[in-house]
Write a protein that holds these residues in place. Sequence first.
Motif, short mmCIF file in Angstrom:
data_model
loop_
_atom_site.label_atom_id
_atom_site.label_comp_id
_atom_site.label_asym_id
_atom_site.label_seq_id
_atom_site.Cartn_x
_atom_site.Cartn_y
_atom_site.Cartn_z
N VAL A 1 13.05 8.14 2.85
CA VAL A 1 13.56 9.50 2.97
C VAL A 1 12.45 10.48 2.60
CG1 VAL A 1 14.46 9.53 0.58
CG2 VAL A 1 15.57 10.93 2.33
N CYS A 2 12.49 11.67 3.19
CA CYS A 2 11.42 12.67 3.00
C CYS A 2 11.12 12.91 1.51
CB CYS A 2 11.87 13.97 3.65
SG CYS A 2 10.74 15.34 3.41
N VAL A 3 9.85 12.86 1.13
CA VAL A 3 9.50 13.11 -0.28
C VAL A 3 9.44 14.61 -0.58
CG1 VAL A 3 8.21 11.16 -1.24
CG2 VAL A 3 7.10 12.64 0.39
N PRO B 1 10.10 7.06 13.44
CA PRO B 1 10.49 5.69 13.81
C PRO B 1 10.22 4.65 12.73
CG PRO B 1 8.82 6.58 15.32
CD PRO B 1 9.09 7.63 14.32
N ARG B 2 11.15 3.72 12.60
CA ARG B 2 10.96 2.54 11.74
C ARG B 2 10.86 1.32 12.65
NH1 ARG B 2 13.80 3.33 6.78
NH2 ARG B 2 13.75 5.55 6.27
N ILE B 3 10.49 0.19 12.04
CA ILE B 3 10.43 -1.07 12.81
C ILE B 3 11.29 -2.12 12.11
CG2 ILE B 3 8.34 -1.89 11.62
CD1 ILE B 3 7.43 -3.13 14.27
N TYR C 1 0.84 -1.19 0.00
CA TYR C 1 0.00 0.00 0.00
C TYR C 1 0.88 1.26 0.00
CZ TYR C 1 -4.07 2.82 0.71
OH TYR C 1 -5.07 3.73 0.51
N TRP C 2 1.86 1.29 0.95
CA TRP C 2 2.78 2.42 1.03
C TRP C 2 3.57 2.57 -0.27
CZ3 TRP C 2 8.19 1.50 1.03
CH2 TRP C 2 8.95 2.67 1.02
N LYS C 3 4.10 1.43 -0.78
CA LYS C 3 4.94 1.47 -1.98
C LYS C 3 4.22 2.14 -3.14
CE LYS C 3 8.28 -2.13 -1.98
NZ LYS C 3 8.41 -3.55 -1.96
N TYR D 1 1.50 4.19 -3.13
CA TYR D 1 1.22 5.61 -2.93
C TYR D 1 2.50 6.44 -2.96
CZ TYR D 1 -3.78 5.60 -2.21
OH TYR D 1 -5.13 5.53 -2.42
N ARG D 2 3.56 5.91 -2.38
CA ARG D 2 4.84 6.63 -2.34
C ARG D 2 5.34 6.88 -3.77
NH1 ARG D 2 9.55 8.47 1.01
NH2 ARG D 2 11.01 8.79 -0.66
N GLN D 3 5.19 5.85 -4.62
CA GLN D 3 5.68 5.98 -5.99
C GLN D 3 4.95 7.11 -6.72
OE1 GLN D 3 5.09 2.63 -8.52
NE2 GLN D 3 6.73 3.25 -9.90
C1 HEM Z 1 12.76 21.19 6.55
C2 HEM Z 1 11.67 20.50 6.27
C3 HEM Z 1 11.51 19.03 6.42
C4 HEM Z 1 12.23 18.13 7.17
C5 HEM Z 1 13.44 18.41 8.06
C6 HEM Z 1 11.63 16.82 6.96
C7 HEM Z 1 12.09 15.65 7.54
C8 HEM Z 1 11.56 14.40 7.32
C9 HEM Z 1 12.04 13.18 7.91
C10 HEM Z 1 13.22 13.09 8.87
C11 HEM Z 1 11.26 12.17 7.47
C12 HEM Z 1 11.40 10.68 7.83
C13 HEM Z 1 12.34 10.04 6.82
C14 HEM Z 1 12.73 8.62 7.10
O1 HEM Z 1 11.97 7.83 7.70
O2 HEM Z 1 13.85 8.25 6.71
C15 HEM Z 1 10.27 12.74 6.59
C16 HEM Z 1 9.28 12.01 5.94
C17 HEM Z 1 8.31 12.58 5.17
N1 HEM Z 1 8.20 13.91 4.80
FE1 HEM Z 1 9.43 15.42 5.35
N2 HEM Z 1 10.56 16.95 6.11
C18 HEM Z 1 10.45 18.27 5.75
C19 HEM Z 1 9.53 18.82 4.88
C20 HEM Z 1 8.55 18.12 4.21
C21 HEM Z 1 7.63 18.68 3.25
C22 HEM Z 1 7.61 20.14 2.80
C23 HEM Z 1 6.80 17.66 2.87
C24 HEM Z 1 5.66 17.66 1.89
C25 HEM Z 1 4.92 18.67 1.60
C26 HEM Z 1 7.22 16.46 3.57
C27 HEM Z 1 6.62 15.23 3.45
C28 HEM Z 1 7.08 14.06 4.03
C29 HEM Z 1 6.41 12.76 3.88
C30 HEM Z 1 5.13 12.49 3.11
C31 HEM Z 1 7.20 11.83 4.57
C32 HEM Z 1 6.93 10.34 4.72
C33 HEM Z 1 7.69 9.56 3.68
C34 HEM Z 1 7.45 8.06 3.79
O3 HEM Z 1 7.12 7.58 4.87
O4 HEM Z 1 7.62 7.38 2.77
N3 HEM Z 1 8.28 16.77 4.38
N4 HEM Z 1 10.47 14.11 6.51
#
Ligand code: HEM
Length: 487
Positions: A433-435, A367-369, A120-122, A124-126
């Motif tokens: 990593v953050c999208v 957090p991851r698991i 599900y995540w894969k 949507y993430r893509q």
């Molecule tokens: C300085 C700003 C930001 C920082 C420092 C940040 C940091 C992070 C970090 C540390 C994670 C977790 C990554 C991991 O598990 O390895 C994350 C995930 C995520 N971030 Fe950001 N973020 C920022 C801005 C944004 C913005 C602007 C958006 C979208 C509009 C966003 C959307 C997301 C999403 C959707 C995830 C989940 C990705 C996933 O689980 O596949 N972030 N972010």
Amino acid sequence: MIIFLLSIIIFILYIIKFLKNKSCCSNENIPPPGPFSLPFIGNLHQLAIDPHLAIQKLMVKYGNVMTVYFANIKTVVISDPHYLKEVFVNQSHKTSDRFLMNTAKLIGNEKDILFSNGQYWKNYRQILSQSFLKLKDHKGITEKISLESNKLADAFDWYATSGQVVDPSSLFKMFTLNVIMQLLYAHRSSYDLKEQHPIIVALKMVEESLAVGNVLDLFPILNIFLKKNKVKLMNNLQEVWSYSQESIKEHREKLSKNPEKIDDLLDLFISEINSSSNPEFYDDEGLYRVCSDLLLSGTETSSSTMSWLILFLINNPNFQDKVRTELLEATGGKKSIQLSEKSKTPFFNACIKEALRIRPVGALSLPRIASEDVTCGPYTIEKGSQILMNVYGLAMDPTVWEDPETFNPYRWLSSDISQSTYSFIPFGCGARVCVGSSLARDEIFLGVGNVLLNYIFESQNGKPINDKGHFGIALQTVDYNVKLTKI
Ligand code: HEM
């Protein structure tokens, strides 16, 4: 009598925990070391306040891979760049899932991006990653972000001309909210803090409930006493979801009439779904939950980083002057900067990186698991453990960063910068990593760039501002006011 019974129960739990810890590991299955944990609370007595700093202290004794307990949640904290790569990149198939607490399940229902796992995540993430890639090249949409940063600069004008102090964080938050609202709903809100859009009010309530939610996640028994908080969280989330559903309906209708008319991120997202091999997989529930994810993950993070950057530029006025001179040269004296001028501002770009390093708002990432046993150097991370990346600890490692507690943008300009990629991970690393990192960097560049072109920032009392901050839903600055002088 009750006290006696409680003491017996605690004693038995203590023995069980002790025996479990002793028996879990054969010689080749050694868990990372860590401090002794107590029944019920684990190491919370050591970690509850500013956990990023508490972990720094514990690391001195237990090293770069450490086991701690958040109540009864076994958690491994990784603070070594090589182990990060080994765990999150080389064994990504075992460490890509999120550790899901109750609040995360309420928000995502395992049907969003932040808090879902597996196929599900894969899927949507893509689709979301593709949409963000296309967003970067869409002139009309990036133009909207640019215009919003001009509105942010205008919002400071009243304070500069009236001589009133202002907390810049509140205006930065409005800016990042307005960017995401325009990307999802084609709407924006006034910067007047008294006239806020209902979505912004609901989102603030969600963030407040999340701060309390952490306690409920660790001690579900408290739910009996804090039922009200759960109801408040659900009501406000419902408001964000309903608003998103309305917007999704309008966007779908528009695209069915004119598939080429792409005006925002939601259009990009829906058209990616329409052209995918299985569009029926992506139902409206997934879509509205992704919208609330973007509001939750993409507003406080970017705006807090902007607040940190301005704070360090106030505390280092020479750097602030240097950035302004560079920006004015890049724009040819104009008071508004464009993304296309980024290559002309190396010092400002270095300041942005330095703010992301010295105060990473996601100090322990998300957090991851371990979905299976994971090897980490000489240790084994047991299946089911929560794993945290110590983003803050990596950025404070004196063997990698000279004088790590000093805000020094020059470190990014020196030609002999040789630290591993995994020593600087403000946006996390590996498959999750953050999208939104590229959008975040653009927002910070435009938002802070434009206010610095228009105003000189000073602290209210002329003294340096507390730069330690506090750990809330992110690593945030303490509240601070600024005095502005219009240029
Ligand atoms: C300085 C700003 C930001 C920082 C420092 C940040 C940091 C992070 C970090 C540390 C994670 C977790 C990554 C991991 O598990 O390895 C994350 C995930 C995520 N971030 Fe950001 N973020 C920022 C801005 C944004 C913005 C602007 C958006 C979208 C509009 C966003 C959307 C997301 C999403 C959707 C995830 C989940 C990705 C996933 O689980 O596949 N972030 N972010």
